[in-house]
Design a protein around this motif. Sequence first.
Motif, PDB file in Angstrom:
ATOM      1  N   VAL A 269     -15.745 -33.189  -4.001  1.00 14.34           N
ATOM      2  CA  VAL A 269     -15.199 -33.407  -2.660  1.00 14.34           C
ATOM      3  C   VAL A 269     -16.346 -33.571  -1.675  1.00 14.34           C
ATOM      4  CG1 VAL A 269     -13.087 -32.139  -3.162  1.00 14.34           C
ATOM      5  CG2 VAL A 269     -15.031 -30.925  -2.193  1.00 14.34           C
ATOM      6  N   ARG A 270     -16.070 -34.319  -0.596  1.00 16.10           N
ATOM      7  CA  ARG A 270     -17.085 -34.580   0.417  1.00 16.10           C
ATOM      8  C   ARG A 270     -16.411 -34.724   1.768  1.00 16.10           C
ATOM      9  NH1 ARG A 270     -17.393 -40.374   1.397  1.00 16.10           N
ATOM     10  NH2 ARG A 270     -16.044 -41.514  -0.056  1.00 16.10           N
ATOM     11  N   ALA A 271     -17.227 -34.814   2.818  1.00 21.17           N
ATOM     12  CA  ALA A 271     -16.697 -34.946   4.173  1.00 21.17           C
ATOM     13  C   ALA A 271     -15.789 -36.170   4.266  1.00 21.17           C
ATOM     14  CB  ALA A 271     -17.842 -35.068   5.174  1.00 21.17           C
ATOM     15  N   GLY A 272     -14.665 -35.993   4.940  1.00 21.68           N
ATOM     16  CA  GLY A 272     -13.689 -37.071   5.090  1.00 21.68           C
ATOM     17  C   GLY A 272     -12.592 -37.056   4.048  1.00 21.68           C
ATOM     18  N   ASP A 273     -12.667 -36.166   3.073  1.00 26.98           N
ATOM     19  CA  ASP A 273     -11.640 -36.091   2.034  1.00 26.98           C
ATOM     20  C   ASP A 273     -10.428 -35.294   2.517  1.00 26.98           C
ATOM     21  OD1 ASP A 273     -12.850 -37.540   0.020  1.00 26.98           O
ATOM     22  OD2 ASP A 273     -13.663 -35.786  -1.022  1.00 26.98           O
ATOM     23  N   TYR A 274      -9.237 -35.845   2.252  1.00 23.61           N
ATOM     24  CA  TYR A 274      -8.023 -35.050   2.223  1.00 23.61           C
ATOM     25  C   TYR A 274      -7.844 -34.537   0.795  1.00 23.61           C
ATOM     26  CZ  TYR A 274      -6.162 -37.135   6.622  1.00 23.61           C
ATOM     27  OH  TYR A 274      -5.931 -37.535   7.912  1.00 23.61           O
ATOM     28  N   LEU A 275      -7.542 -33.257   0.649  1.00 25.69           N
ATOM     29  CA  LEU A 275      -7.187 -32.694  -0.648  1.00 25.69           C
ATOM     30  C   LEU A 275      -5.763 -32.153  -0.553  1.00 25.69           C
ATOM     31  CD1 LEU A 275     -10.392 -30.675  -1.601  1.00 25.69           C
ATOM     32  CD2 LEU A 275      -9.655 -32.859  -2.534  1.00 25.69           C
ATOM     33  N   TYR A 276      -4.863 -32.749  -1.309  1.00 24.35           N
ATOM     34  CA  TYR A 276      -3.481 -32.283  -1.353  1.00 24.35           C
ATOM     35  C   TYR A 276      -3.347 -31.308  -2.519  1.00 24.35           C
ATOM     36  CZ  TYR A 276       1.327 -32.361  -3.078  1.00 24.35           C
ATOM     37  OH  TYR A 276       2.553 -31.990  -3.574  1.00 24.35           O
ATOM     38  N   LEU A 277      -2.886 -30.100  -2.228  1.00 28.05           N
ATOM     39  CA  LEU A 277      -2.702 -29.062  -3.238  1.00 28.05           C
ATOM     40  C   LEU A 277      -1.232 -28.675  -3.277  1.00 28.05           C
ATOM     41  CD1 LEU A 277      -5.769 -26.842  -2.276  1.00 28.05           C
ATOM     42  CD2 LEU A 277      -5.626 -28.439  -4.197  1.00 28.05           C
ATOM     43  N   PRO A 278      -0.507 -29.054  -4.341  1.00 31.88           N
ATOM     44  CA  PRO A 278       0.910 -28.672  -4.415  1.00 31.88           C
ATOM     45  C   PRO A 278       1.071 -27.151  -4.365  1.00 31.88           C
ATOM     46  CG  PRO A 278       0.346 -30.272  -6.124  1.00 31.88           C
ATOM     47  CD  PRO A 278      -0.937 -29.826  -5.515  1.00 31.88           C
ATOM     48  N   ARG A 279       2.151 -26.742  -3.782  1.00 27.99           N
ATOM     49  CA  ARG A 279       2.479 -25.310  -3.701  1.00 27.99           C
ATOM     50  C   ARG A 279       2.375 -24.656  -5.078  1.00 27.99           C
ATOM     51  NH1 ARG A 279       8.090 -23.519  -0.804  1.00 27.99           N
ATOM     52  NH2 ARG A 279       7.908 -21.247  -0.911  1.00 27.99           N
ATOM     53  N   GLY A 280       1.686 -23.522  -5.116  1.00 22.98           N
ATOM     54  CA  GLY A 280       1.541 -22.791  -6.363  1.00 22.98           C
ATOM     55  C   GLY A 280       0.296 -23.123  -7.151  1.00 22.98           C
ATOM     56  N   THR A 281      -0.456 -24.139  -6.734  1.00 23.98           N
ATOM     57  CA  THR A 281      -1.685 -24.489  -7.437  1.00 23.98           C
ATOM     58  C   THR A 281      -2.716 -23.370  -7.283  1.00 23.98           C
ATOM     59  OG1 THR A 281      -1.327 -26.856  -7.070  1.00 23.98           O
ATOM     60  CG2 THR A 281      -3.572 -26.162  -7.576  1.00 23.98           C
ATOM     61  N   MET A 282      -3.376 -23.035  -8.368  1.00 26.87           N
ATOM     62  CA  MET A 282      -4.462 -22.061  -8.344  1.00 26.87           C
ATOM     63  C   MET A 282      -5.774 -22.835  -8.215  1.00 26.87           C
ATOM     64  SD  MET A 282      -4.666 -18.793 -10.894  1.00 26.87           S
ATOM     65  CE  MET A 282      -4.393 -19.849 -12.317  1.00 26.87           C
ATOM     66  N   TRP A 283      -6.651 -22.432  -7.274  1.00 22.74           N
ATOM     67  CA  TRP A 283      -7.827 -23.253  -6.992  1.00 22.74           C
ATOM     68  C   TRP A 283      -8.951 -22.428  -6.374  1.00 22.74           C
ATOM     69  CZ3 TRP A 283      -9.327 -23.648  -1.789  1.00 22.74           C
ATOM     70  CH2 TRP A 283      -8.380 -23.231  -0.842  1.00 22.74           C
ATOM     71  N   ARG A 284     -10.146 -23.012  -6.417  1.00 22.02           N
ATOM     72  CA  ARG A 284     -11.293 -22.475  -5.695  1.00 22.02           C
ATOM     73  C   ARG A 284     -12.243 -23.623  -5.362  1.00 22.02           C
ATOM     74  NH1 ARG A 284     -15.948 -21.957  -8.836  1.00 22.02           N
ATOM     75  NH2 ARG A 284     -15.615 -22.187 -11.101  1.00 22.02           N
ATOM     76  N   LEU A 285     -13.036 -23.435  -4.316  1.00 25.00           N
ATOM     77  CA  LEU A 285     -14.044 -24.407  -3.904  1.00 25.00           C
ATOM     78  C   LEU A 285     -15.432 -23.813  -4.128  1.00 25.00           C
ATOM     79  CD1 LEU A 285     -12.562 -25.802  -0.565  1.00 25.00           C
ATOM     80  CD2 LEU A 285     -13.002 -27.127  -2.639  1.00 25.00           C
ATOM     81  N   ALA A 286     -16.339 -24.668  -4.592  1.00 24.80           N
ATOM     82  CA  ALA A 286     -17.736 -24.294  -4.772  1.00 24.80           C
ATOM     83  C   ALA A 286     -18.584 -25.267  -3.969  1.00 24.80           C
ATOM     84  CB  ALA A 286     -18.116 -24.325  -6.253  1.00 24.80           C
ATOM     85  N   PRO A 287     -18.985 -24.901  -2.734  1.00 25.43           N
ATOM     86  CA  PRO A 287     -19.757 -25.830  -1.905  1.00 25.43           C
ATOM     87  C   PRO A 287     -21.162 -26.073  -2.465  1.00 25.43           C
ATOM     88  CG  PRO A 287     -18.785 -24.054  -0.588  1.00 25.43           C
ATOM     89  CD  PRO A 287     -18.672 -23.662  -2.018  1.00 25.43           C
ATOM     90  N   ALA A 288     -21.602 -27.336  -2.389  1.00 23.90           N
ATOM     91  CA  ALA A 288     -23.000 -27.662  -2.637  1.00 23.90           C
ATOM     92  C   ALA A 288     -23.800 -27.546  -1.349  1.00 23.90           C
ATOM     93  CB  ALA A 288     -23.121 -29.075  -3.217  1.00 23.90           C
ATOM     94  N   GLU A 289     -23.098 -27.608  -0.220  1.00 24.82           N
ATOM     95  CA  GLU A 289     -23.660 -27.357   1.101  1.00 24.82           C
ATOM     96  C   GLU A 289     -22.531 -26.800   1.953  1.00 24.82           C
ATOM     97  OE1 GLU A 289     -23.358 -31.693   3.230  1.00 24.82           O
ATOM     98  OE2 GLU A 289     -24.954 -31.432   1.735  1.00 24.82           O
ATOM     99  N   PRO A 290     -22.832 -26.062   3.039  1.00 20.08           N
ATOM    100  CA  PRO A 290     -21.770 -25.425   3.816  1.00 20.08           C
ATOM    101  C   PRO A 290     -20.674 -26.409   4.230  1.00 20.08           C
ATOM    102  CG  PRO A 290     -23.902 -24.633   4.523  1.00 20.08           C
ATOM    103  CD  PRO A 290     -24.178 -25.754   3.563  1.00 20.08           C
ATOM    104  N   MET A 291     -19.445 -25.943   4.161  1.00 28.26           N
ATOM    105  CA  MET A 291     -18.288 -26.790   4.423  1.00 28.26           C
ATOM    106  C   MET A 291     -17.509 -26.275   5.624  1.00 28.26           C
ATOM    107  SD  MET A 291     -17.000 -27.218   0.458  1.00 28.26           S
ATOM    108  CE  MET A 291     -15.983 -28.669   0.704  1.00 28.26           C
ATOM    109  N   SER A 292     -16.932 -27.197   6.387  1.00 27.58           N
ATOM    110  CA  SER A 292     -15.951 -26.898   7.430  1.00 27.58           C
ATOM    111  C   SER A 292     -14.673 -27.616   7.054  1.00 27.58           C
ATOM    112  CB  SER A 292     -16.435 -27.360   8.810  1.00 27.58           C
ATOM    113  OG  SER A 292     -17.620 -26.691   9.181  1.00 27.58           O
ATOM    114  N   ILE A 293     -13.551 -26.896   7.065  1.00 25.01           N
ATOM    115  CA  ILE A 293     -12.316 -27.415   6.493  1.00 25.01           C
ATOM    116  C   ILE A 293     -11.154 -27.168   7.440  1.00 25.01           C
ATOM    117  CG2 ILE A 293     -10.731 -27.268   4.532  1.00 25.01           C
ATOM    118  CD1 ILE A 293     -13.171 -26.041   2.962  1.00 25.01           C
ATOM    119  N   LEU A 294     -10.421 -28.225   7.750  1.00 23.90           N
ATOM    120  CA  LEU A 294      -9.161 -28.106   8.478  1.00 23.90           C
ATOM    121  C   LEU A 294      -8.057 -27.922   7.442  1.00 23.90           C
ATOM    122  CD1 LEU A 294      -7.755 -28.406  11.323  1.00 23.90           C
ATOM    123  CD2 LEU A 294      -7.347 -30.790  10.668  1.00 23.90           C
TER     124      LEU A 294
END
Length: 378
Positions: A132-157
């Motif tokens: 993932v990178r800046a400008g990406d929308y990530l759609y996560l269906p309800r109930g999805t199990m997930w985690r993010l591992a930044p390569a550089e600090p992230m700001s997320i809406l």
Amino acid sequence: MANRNWIPVRGAQGRHSRQAHADLPDGAFEREISKEGFFGPAAFIYHRHPPTGWVGFEGPLRPRAFDLNRLNEAAASPWSAPVVLHNAAVEIRFWALAAPMPSLARNADGDQLLFIHRGRGELFCDYGRLEVRAGDYLYLPRGTMWRLAPAEPMSILMIQATNTHFTLPDKGLLGGHALFDPALLDTPALDEAFRAQQEAPGEHRVEIKKRGQVSVVTYPYNPLDAVGWRGDLAPVRLNVADFRPVASHRYHLPPSVHTTFLSDRFVVCTFAPRPFETDPGALKVPFFHNNDDYDEVLFYHAGDFFSRDHIEAGMMTFHPSGFTHGPHPKALKNMLVQTKPATDEYAVMIDTRDPLEVGDAAQVVENPDYVNSWRPAP
């Protein structure tokens, strides 16, 4: 929107244009009053003065602006990220993530949309791995199990469709490949990096949010241990650089034409670079309007925001329904003639059918002078 038997009116008085948003009477400023956003009956009032030329504005209807860049305290969990705006149908948070999430997350309250404002990294989830990178929308269906591992600090809406879903809009006469081709929607891969993370030793926590409360489930192994999957439901990635907005050289289109995701009581739209209108009589800036049925939220991602002054990337504006708004005075000077051929802004718009409440964290980073930004220059 359900079919309605609207009260029939066909009328006109005084000096007016025959075409909305074009060929305005000399010296006049157009204001639209409409039903159901921009999809129902509408009236166009032609004023001698800009409808936002107030010298005072008091009360809860005032427009508001928040500098979300100041919400920069990194939170390891998305459920610790500050709530900016919310109602019963949507929850909007802004999340600063500086290091890999120590626990997995699962949202049982509704589908989740993550918009990566800054940074890059990897998403690991039930279905595999996505970069993932800046400008990406990530759609996560309800109930999805997930985690993010930044390569550089992230700001997320973060945008939650509370107790419901995200879907795609009906593109109608434009065809199914307008705005973006569904083939652009990338899904996670069960690749070598995903298989490698399955071997992480120790206990693994999953933080599950339901009804706004967090429960923690601990496993003696990594529960992201899928060996395969099939079906027609999965997380997807879409970058704003792949969004191709509809443009019209003779008519300024309403923002709803840029609808990217739908939910039951709100929409998410994408503003991306597009050519300005070239017809001499067509408006080249957003028209003044009363959106009396929707609250309007705009998150500014990147570029030069041509209709707003003193707005920078990472800021958010909130215009409650019933508030007359439109371009700032600086932008209004270019109402009919622009100084460049195209816009160069990226922004995410959220229009909600129900009134929004402002979170405590947002009030701390509010610009209280925003309401005065429409005042004419002295």
